[in-house]
Scaffold this motif. Structure first.
Motif: not given
Length: 88
Positions: A51-80
């Protein structure tokens, strides 16, 4: 991966991509025309069965890249609106 309603009322379909090292580039770079087609077909199917509302639909991409596995550091980008008119 995610279906949500943005504060502006847009129905958002978001895909999450994960990269495990910087050398392979950002994970969103793997998305191509075929990926876009799959996302559009999946979203049309979801809209038809919910039962989706009427209106605009958009597609986003969430990306994450592991910077340092030992420290569990991740770089995250949100492409709206990753497949918006500027990228078509």
């Amino acid at each position: 991966d995610v279906v949500a309603i943005a504060p502006e009322g847009e129905l958002v379909f978001a895909v999450a991509e994960l990269g495990d090292d910087r050398a392979s580039g950002f994970p969103e770079e793997r998305l191509d025309k075929e990926s876009r087609t799959r996302m559009e077909l999946a979203s049309a199917s979801w809209i038809a069965t919910h039962n989706a509302p009427e209106g605009r639909v958009r597609f986003d991409v969430l990306s994450a890249i592991m910077l340092d596995a030992a420290d569990r550091r991740v770089y995250v980008r949100h492409h709206i609106d990753a497949f918006g008119a500027a990228r078509a």
